[in-house]
Design a protein around this motif. Structure first.
Motif, short mmCIF file in Angstrom:
data_model
loop_
_atom_site.label_atom_id
_atom_site.label_comp_id
_atom_site.label_asym_id
_atom_site.label_seq_id
_atom_site.Cartn_x
_atom_site.Cartn_y
_atom_site.Cartn_z
N UNK A 67 0.83 -1.21 0.00
CA UNK A 67 0.00 0.00 0.00
C UNK A 67 0.87 1.26 0.00
N UNK A 68 2.00 1.19 0.72
CA UNK A 68 2.90 2.35 0.79
C UNK A 68 3.68 2.56 -0.50
N UNK A 69 3.62 1.59 -1.41
CA UNK A 69 4.31 1.74 -2.68
C UNK A 69 5.69 1.10 -2.74
N UNK A 70 6.05 0.34 -1.73
CA UNK A 70 7.33 -0.38 -1.74
C UNK A 70 7.19 -1.51 -2.77
N UNK A 71 8.18 -1.69 -3.64
CA UNK A 71 8.09 -2.80 -4.60
C UNK A 71 7.81 -4.12 -3.87
N UNK A 72 6.92 -4.93 -4.42
CA UNK A 72 6.43 -6.12 -3.74
C UNK A 72 7.54 -7.07 -3.28
N UNK A 73 8.53 -7.41 -4.11
CA UNK A 73 9.57 -8.31 -3.61
C UNK A 73 10.32 -7.73 -2.40
N UNK A 74 10.55 -6.44 -2.41
CA UNK A 74 11.25 -5.80 -1.28
C UNK A 74 10.34 -5.78 -0.06
N UNK A 75 9.06 -5.52 -0.26
CA UNK A 75 8.10 -5.52 0.86
C UNK A 75 8.02 -6.90 1.50
N UNK A 76 7.96 -7.94 0.68
CA UNK A 76 7.91 -9.31 1.21
C UNK A 76 9.18 -9.62 1.98
N UNK A 77 10.32 -9.34 1.40
CA UNK A 77 11.59 -9.64 2.06
C UNK A 77 11.73 -8.86 3.37
N UNK A 78 11.41 -7.59 3.36
CA UNK A 78 11.53 -6.77 4.57
C UNK A 78 10.56 -7.27 5.65
N UNK A 79 9.34 -7.60 5.25
CA UNK A 79 8.35 -8.10 6.21
C UNK A 79 8.79 -9.43 6.81
N UNK A 80 9.32 -10.31 5.98
CA UNK A 80 9.79 -11.61 6.47
C UNK A 80 10.94 -11.42 7.45
N UNK A 81 11.90 -10.59 7.09
CA UNK A 81 13.06 -10.36 7.96
C UNK A 81 12.62 -9.76 9.30
N UNK A 82 11.74 -8.77 9.27
CA UNK A 82 11.27 -8.16 10.52
C UNK A 82 10.53 -9.15 11.39
N UNK A 83 9.66 -9.97 10.79
CA UNK A 83 8.90 -10.96 11.54
C UNK A 83 9.81 -12.05 12.10
N UNK A 84 10.77 -12.50 11.31
CA UNK A 84 11.69 -13.55 11.76
C UNK A 84 12.54 -13.06 12.93
N UNK A 85 13.06 -11.86 12.84
CA UNK A 85 13.88 -11.32 13.93
C UNK A 85 13.06 -11.26 15.22
N UNK A 86 11.85 -10.77 15.12
CA UNK A 86 10.97 -10.68 16.28
C UNK A 86 10.67 -12.07 16.85
N UNK A 87 10.36 -13.02 15.98
CA UNK A 87 10.06 -14.38 16.41
C UNK A 87 11.27 -15.01 17.10
N UNK A 88 12.48 -14.77 16.56
CA UNK A 88 13.69 -15.33 17.17
C UNK A 88 13.88 -14.81 18.59
N UNK A 89 13.59 -13.55 18.81
CA UNK A 89 13.70 -12.99 20.16
C UNK A 89 12.79 -13.75 21.12
N UNK A 90 11.54 -13.99 20.69
CA UNK A 90 10.60 -14.72 21.54
C UNK A 90 11.06 -16.15 21.78
N UNK A 91 11.58 -16.82 20.76
CA UNK A 91 12.03 -18.20 20.90
C UNK A 91 13.19 -18.29 21.89
N UNK A 92 14.16 -17.41 21.75
CA UNK A 92 15.32 -17.49 22.64
C UNK A 92 14.95 -17.12 24.08
#
Length: 161
Positions: free
Chosen positions: A41-66
């Motif tokens: 919606x913000x206009x970020x190219x879709x592949x970059x939006x997917x990659x950035x969203x995945x990285x942000x979510x994974x980092x957050x999830x890793x914090x919770x797991x550890x």
């Protein structure tokens, strides 16, 4: 809240908007799927939006797991010293039943429909699931959900143009 995150992402310089998507996706209940939509919606190219969203979510999830793994180790060490156990909450009992029925892959792939990946991953580790198995399956799930919502978002944006 999502509108505020979209506005925040759009307010960033074009070359830094991926960071806004990454930060949004690190928030439980926003995760990779809504983070991807925010980026689209913000206009970020879709592949970059997917990659950035995945990285942000994974980092957050890793914090919770550890954190959950460390907490489990402390609880197990105390139990060895004779500490009493508390009765689990109804929500925790429900997640445990799902975990026992579907295992790490099932809860990872389907759990995001009920609870954020951060919470389900932390709970699975606290139940005694392998930390590494939880991480692998959560990453797979986060990627799948991000791609599915990217396709939905792309179709929705095309429909309204």
């Amino acid at each position: 809240m999502q509108d505020a995150l979209v506005e925040f992402t759009q307010s960033l310089p074009l070359w830094l908007q991926w960071a806004g998507v990454m930060l949004a996706a690190a928030i439980p209940f926003i995760e990779s799927y809504f983070g991807t939509l925010i980026g689209a919606i913000a206009g970020v190219p879709l592949p970059i939006a997917v990659l950035a969203a995945v990285v942000g979510n994974v980092i957050s999830m890793l914090v919770f797991v550890f954190i959950a793994a460390a907490a489990r180790q402390k609880v197990l060490a105390r139990r060895g010293a004779g500490a009493a156990t508390d009765a689990p909450s109804p929500r925790r009992q429900r997640v445990k039943r799902l975990f026992d029925r579907f295992g790490v892959p099932g809860v990872s792939l389907l759990g995001q429909t009920v609870l954020p990946s951060q919470i389900t991953s932390g709970m699975m580790v606290s139940f005694g699931a392998s930390r590494n198995a939880v991480i692998v399956w959560q990453v797979i799930s986060i990627i799948i959900w991000a791609i599915v919502f990217a396709l939905i978002g792309q179709a929705g944006i095309a429909l309204f143009r």
